[in-house]
Write a protein that holds these residues in place. Structure first.
Motif, PDB file in Angstrom:
ATOM      1  N   THR A 390      -2.697   3.726  14.130  1.00 39.70           N
ATOM      2  CA  THR A 390      -3.018   5.148  13.914  1.00 39.70           C
ATOM      3  C   THR A 390      -1.729   5.958  13.710  1.00 39.70           C
ATOM      4  OG1 THR A 390      -4.889   4.802  15.397  1.00 39.70           O
ATOM      5  CG2 THR A 390      -4.320   7.098  14.880  1.00 39.70           C
ATOM      6  N   LYS A 394      -0.260   7.750  10.250  1.00 46.13           N
ATOM      7  CA  LYS A 394       0.070   9.180  10.190  1.00 46.13           C
ATOM      8  C   LYS A 394       1.488   9.354   9.632  1.00 46.13           C
ATOM      9  CE  LYS A 394       0.643  12.859  13.494  1.00 46.13           C
ATOM     10  NZ  LYS A 394       1.823  12.502  14.259  1.00 46.13           N
ATOM     11  N   VAL A 419      -7.583   1.412  12.659  1.00 46.67           N
ATOM     12  CA  VAL A 419      -7.624   2.780  13.198  1.00 46.67           C
ATOM     13  C   VAL A 419      -8.977   3.021  13.861  1.00 46.67           C
ATOM     14  CG1 VAL A 419      -7.656   5.227  12.525  1.00 46.67           C
ATOM     15  CG2 VAL A 419      -5.906   3.699  11.602  1.00 46.67           C
ATOM     16  N   GLU A 422      -8.985   1.286  17.129  1.00 46.52           N
ATOM     17  CA  GLU A 422      -8.130   1.938  18.131  1.00 46.52           C
ATOM     18  C   GLU A 422      -8.795   3.186  18.707  1.00 46.52           C
ATOM     19  OE1 GLU A 422      -4.354   2.542  16.148  1.00 46.52           O
ATOM     20  OE2 GLU A 422      -3.739   0.475  16.501  1.00 46.52           O
ATOM     21  N   SER A 423      -9.729   3.776  17.947  1.00 43.30           N
ATOM     22  CA  SER A 423     -10.369   4.988  18.449  1.00 43.30           C
ATOM     23  C   SER A 423     -11.611   4.678  19.299  1.00 43.30           C
ATOM     24  CB  SER A 423     -10.737   5.911  17.281  1.00 43.30           C
ATOM     25  OG  SER A 423     -11.838   5.352  16.598  1.00 43.30           O
TER      26      SER A 423
END
Ligand code: AMP
Ligand code: GLY
Length: 424
Positions: A390, A394, A419, A422-423
């Motif tokens: 993530t 970014k 990502v 990971e969330s």
């Protein structure tokens, strides 16, 4: 030692960047290189298919080591030609490069050495291939046997598509590469790549990565050379890495050795993680592009020592140390790619992207009238770093934003699978 690097893509810029940091490298030459490589190495217009010309260049410039980036010169036997005149080179011989140059060869090897891969049949004529496909039904996968610049595979969800793909191959759409066709069972699962540097007998892990082959967000649209990648690939847990090394890489090395074509160079395993475990989709005999653009920045060790250990058979005494950071690269491509695109459009702001913490690796670029211009489909690779995918994502996109290139585009979701995980 002077080093000659062969190639002109983002992969070669990443290799050049890393080779330049080696204490073993005096002058670095690159044939043919690109505008980014030209800033750190001496580009030369050598015809790398002309082996005598490459050998003469090596003599004239006291080259001590040749690093071959792309597959075509390997399949054409450049390393064999250099071996003959005792010029040390990184990469497999033409015989060993068949692992990428002939899908049928690799499938036969898998069968012989019990390496997990999709069931398959090889055909040298359309009627027999079509009869087999009709009998098997769709979905099914049709592959031109030889090198087809990543375009020789059709994953056919419908029978007609499969039959058309067989006709296209035998009607010469891929030239010689389509003279033979491999028909493969369709596998379902997430894909990732594992890289192993090999010296003929020993294989050493050289990292994992996940590429994004489709041009559009969410992995949609036509296939490309790769629109972005990140490393490491979290789907490849240590347990799975060990399984792939033991069940896929080691038996491949042993098989190639037994056949009298020991594999030296980097073995790039394209893997799919099915309900039955990891299966080999394909081998490449070189670093991935854009995967190399995330592997090299994470490597702490001296790349020249590793590549030379591969070429000289000394990998057993060599180690590769890696950074814990995640690297993620976003490919900037010319609008229209993988179809037709405009050339010589002006790019600005690569320095700003680097000032913002990104690393910019060039692919299809050149300098015209003192300006940086796009000359290819895939043009720049902007790599960002972070503690997670993530964060790396970014940072990579913040660097991309610094670049002004009206005719360029990127995918906006490189790394999306990781990502999302990971969330969770
Ligand atoms: P390749 O050029 O062999 O890597 O194939 C290109 C892409 O086609 C792979 O990355 C996969 O997404 C897909 N593919 C190849 N073989 C299979 C298979 N047996 N089953 C499902 N998808 C496949
Ligand atoms: N990124 C895919 C390849 O290098 O073949």
């Amino acid at each position: 030692m002077n080093i000659l690097l062969i190639g002109s893509g983002g992969r070669e810029h990443a290799l050049a960047w890393k080779i330049k940091q080696s204490s073993h490298c005096d002058t670095l030459y690159c044939a043919p290189g690109n505008a980014g490589i030209g800033r750190i190495a001496t580009n030369t217009d050598l015809d790398t298919s002309d082996h005598d010309a490459v050998i003469k260049f090596c003599g004239d410039n006291q080259i001590g080591f040749v690093v071959v980036g792309p597959e075509v010169p390997l399949v054409e036997g450049l390393v064999d030609a250099l071996d003959k005149v005792e010029i040390l080179a990184f990469g497999p011989t033409a015989a060993a490069a068949q692992l990428e140059g002939s899908k049928g060869f690799t499938k036969d090897l898998c069968e012989e050495y019990d390496i997990p891969t999709a069931d398959y049949m090889r055909f040298n004529n359309a009627p027999k291939a079509k009869a087999y496909v009709r009998q098997q039904g769709a979905p099914i996968v049709i592959k031109a046997d030889g090198l087809a610049a990543g375009k020789g595979v059709v994953v056919a969800m419908e029978l007609d598509e499969a039959l058309d793909a067989i006709d296209a191959c035998f009607e010469g759409d891929f030239g010689e590469a389509g003279a033979e066709v491999v028909v493969e069972a369709f596998l379902v699962g997430e894909e990732a790549s594992l890289f192993a540097v090999c010296d003929g007998t020993t294989a050493m892990l050289m990292g994992t990565a996940q590429d994004h082959k489709r041009v559009g967000e969410g992995d949609t649209g036509p296939n490309t050379g790769g629109m972005g990648a990140y490393s490491p690939a979290p789907i490849l847990t240590q347990e799975l890495i060990d399984e792939v090394m033991t069940d896929i890489i080691v038996p491949t090395m042993a098989g190639m050795h037994q056949k009298g074509m020991p594999f030296k160079g980097v073995l790039y395993a394209g893997l799919i993680f099915t309900e039955d475990g990891p299966q080999l989709i394909e081998y490449n005999v070189r670093f991935g592009d854009p995967e190399c653009q995330v592997l090299m920045p994470r490597l702490k060790s001296d790349i020249v020592e590793i590549l030379m250990a591969s070429a000289t058979g000394n990998l057993l005494e060599t180690e590769a140390e890696w950074s814990d950071e995640v690297a993620l690269t976003v490919v900037m491509a010319s609008k229209g790619y993988p179809g037709a695109y405009e050339k010589n459009t002006v790019i600005e702001g690569t320095d700003r992207a680097e000032a913002a913490g990104g690393l910019v690796f060039h692919a299809g670029t050149a300098i015209r009238d003192d300006k940086l211009v796009a000359t290819g489909g895939r043009v720049l690779n902007v790599t960002g770093f972070g503690k997670s995918v993530t964060e790396a994502q970014k940072n990579a996109y913040s660097a991309v934003k610094q670049i002004d290139w009206e005719n360029g585009f990127t995918r906006s979701d490189i790394g999306w699978r990781a990502v999302e995980r990971e969330s969770e």
